[in-house]
Write an enzyme that holds these catalytic residues in place. Structure first.
Site, short mmCIF file in Angstrom:
data_model
loop_
_atom_site.label_atom_id
_atom_site.label_comp_id
_atom_site.label_asym_id
_atom_site.label_seq_id
_atom_site.Cartn_x
_atom_site.Cartn_y
_atom_site.Cartn_z
N GLY A 19 0.80 -1.24 0.00
CA GLY A 19 0.00 0.00 0.00
C GLY A 19 0.82 1.27 0.00
CB SER A 27 -1.45 1.03 -4.46
OG SER A 27 -0.71 1.30 -3.30
NE ARG A 128 7.39 3.15 -9.50
CZ ARG A 128 6.89 2.88 -10.70
NH1 ARG A 128 5.65 3.20 -10.96
NH2 ARG A 128 7.60 2.29 -11.63
CD GLU A 162 5.91 9.39 -10.83
OE1 GLU A 162 5.49 8.24 -10.95
OE2 GLU A 162 6.36 9.83 -9.74
NE ARG A 194 3.21 8.82 -8.74
CZ ARG A 194 2.99 7.51 -8.54
NH1 ARG A 194 1.83 7.12 -8.00
NH2 ARG A 194 3.87 6.62 -8.87
CG HIS A 230 1.38 7.54 -13.70
ND1 HIS A 230 1.67 6.28 -13.22
CD2 HIS A 230 2.32 8.35 -13.16
CE1 HIS A 230 2.72 6.33 -12.42
NE2 HIS A 230 3.13 7.57 -12.36
CB CYS A 347 1.42 0.25 -15.91
SG CYS A 347 0.04 1.31 -15.54
O1 SUG Z 1 3.54 4.07 -9.25
N1 SUG Z 1 2.04 1.12 -8.15
C1 SUG Z 1 2.54 1.94 -9.22
C2 SUG Z 1 1.71 1.72 -10.43
C3 SUG Z 1 2.32 2.35 -11.63
C4 SUG Z 1 1.43 2.33 -12.80
N2 SUG Z 1 2.07 2.91 -13.91
C5 SUG Z 1 1.46 3.61 -14.88
N3 SUG Z 1 0.28 4.14 -14.73
N4 SUG Z 1 2.12 3.82 -15.96
C6 SUG Z 1 2.59 3.40 -8.84
O2 SUG Z 1 1.70 3.88 -8.15
C7 SUG Z 1 2.15 0.04 -5.98
C8 SUG Z 1 2.51 0.46 -4.61
C9 SUG Z 1 2.90 -0.65 -3.70
O3 SUG Z 1 3.81 -1.45 -4.02
O4 SUG Z 1 2.36 -0.67 -2.62
C10 SUG Z 1 2.75 0.97 -7.01
O5 SUG Z 1 3.79 1.51 -6.81
#
Ligand code: SUG
Length: 420
Positions: A19, A27, A128, A162, A194, A230, A347
């Site tokens: 989360g 998430s 990230r 991003e 972001r 995004h 993604c």
């Molecule tokens: O950055 N999820 C990613 C999902 C990225 C999706 N990418 C695009 N839309 N291109 C994010 O939010 C999950 C978080 C976790 O591990 O708890 C996560 O990072």
């Protein structure tokens, strides 16, 4: 010959639901759920294989080394001593979402006639923010041919970048000059924006794009607040087609006018909010589909199963395909494990328009290579991870060993090192 290659991130062995992503509703909703890393990786590999069978060139990126001990060391701690939150941040498998690896401007768009890739800093989310070092290392190997490619280090924080998830390219055909659209958000709503405009502008300069063929568009606050963290959650482009939700952009009329001026052949397929609500678009990931041109020249959408399960979305899609719209085929894939963390088909991939022969072949997928990866995943990826397991040293070892074996299998053991 220049063609579009989709590089998918292989889902790493530490995939879990901690989360960590504020503003990413999936998430947050799935926080604490038990993940299935092996199934997650196999789902992603099945999508790659299907796209390859459809005649689409396919590349791959390796999952990153997790836990990221080097990052914890920079923070003055170790995986043993870190707080549960920091440790979860160090264990995230989030590099699977390759659309956030970099922004890519193909050669026909750049003044120097090379394909430019700028690694995203992903500065907004702690889990990230430590991806970029290894991403840079992978891209430097994959795109080492400096006659064709220029790989750039990230834009410095605090300007959040991003990558391709907030970038669209419209063009008559992949190999012709394109109009590049950079979509940014403005802070102020309930969730972080972001992608910062300053970062997008920097990337456009670094890639030596022509200002006349570059557009900066603001994402609507409504879309961010509804969970579109995004832009690729509410819009996707391919060649002359822009497929978008009505509420994706702050000033859609101004954007459409600019795009029509710059690319008269553009076709804008807008889904009205009255037909598909923002909430349905975001939970089904209708726009996080891969919009691709098949070898026949027809366009197809590669969709997640959730799109078929959302009645308003599926009705809209079926009506579009039955009519005269530019999208002629729908392919549905089970990507539930990635979807539960907010990562759909689009993604999971980074698009690069290039000559496949100019790319390091170790990053190009073939059916045989996918067989070997699948075999290794089936043997070495954990079957399940509960959030409590993240503090288990046996899991850390299993993740490191599984990834090291994949690096060796792909002839990329130079990436199996603790710091980049
Ligand atoms: O950055 N999820 C990613 C999902 C990225 C999706 N990418 C695009 N839309 N291109 C994010 O939010 C999950 C978080 C976790 O591990 O708890 C996560 O990072």
């Amino acid at each position: 010959m220049l063609t579009e290659i989709n590089f998918d991130g292989i889902v790493g062995p530490s995939h879990n639901y901690a989360g960590l992503s504020l503003g990413n509703l999936a998430s947050a909703k799935n926080f604490g759920k038990v993940s299935a890393p092996r199934a997650a990786a196999l789902q992603g590999l099945a999508k790659m294989r299907a796209n390859l069978e459809r005649g689409l060139p396919q590349g791959l990126f390796l999952p990153q080394r997790r836990p990221d001990e080097a990052w914890l060391n920079l923070l003055g701690t170790t995986v043993e001593d870190a707080s549960p939150t920091l440790r979860a941040n160090a264990l995230s498998a989030s590099s699977m979402w390759a659309a956030n690896a970099a922004t890519v401007s193909p050669a026909p768009d750049s003044a120097d006639g090379r394909c430019h890739l700028t690694v995203a800093n992903l500065a907004t989310m702690p889990h990230r923010s430590h991806e970029w070092r290894e991403t840079l290392a992978q891209l430097q190997i994959a795109f080492a041919n400096s006659e064709h490619f220029a790989v750039h280090a990230p834009v410095p924080p605090p300007f959040g970048d991003e990558g391709a998830a907030n970038h669209m390219r419209l063009c008559a055909g992949h190999a012709s000059p394109g109009v590049e659209v950079f979509v940014y958000g403005v802070a102020g709503g309930p969730f972080p924006a972001r992608q910062h405009r300053e970062a997008s502008e920097a990337v456009a300069r670094i890639h030596r794009l022509t200002p006349e063929r570059t557009v900066f568009a603001r994402q609507s606050d409504e879309a961010i607040a509804a969970g579109a963290f995004h832009n690729d959650v509410v819009a996707v482009a391919n060649e002359r087609v822009l497929f978008t939700h009505e509420l994706a952009f702050a000033d859609r009329e101004a954007l459409y006018t600019q795009l029509r001026e710059k690319l008269p052949e553009i076709e804008i397929v807008e889904v009205p909010a009255a037909a598909v609500s923002l909430a349905d678009a975001i939970s089904s990931y209708l726009f996080n589909a891969q919009l691709v041109t098949l070898p026949s020249g027809e366009m197809a959408l590669v969709l997640p199963g959730e799109a078929r399960e959302t009645p308003a979305v599926w009705q809209w899609l079926e009506a579009h395909v039955a009519g005269n719209g530019p999208i002629r085929h729908l392919f549905v894939h089970d990507l539930r494990e990635s979807m539960a963390n907010g990562g759909g088909p689009a993604c999971l991939r980074l698009r690069v328009v290039a000559d496949p022969d100019a790319v390091n072949p170790r990053f190009i997928a073939t059916p045989g290579k996918l067989d070997r990866i699948e075999g290794l995943v089936a043997r070495l990826w954990p079957e399940r991870i509960a959030v409590e397991d993240l503090s288990d040293p046996a899991l850390w070892r299993a993740c490191l060993e599984a990834r090291a074996a994949l690096c060796a299998e792909l002839g990329l053991s130079e990436l199996d090192r603790a710091s980049f």
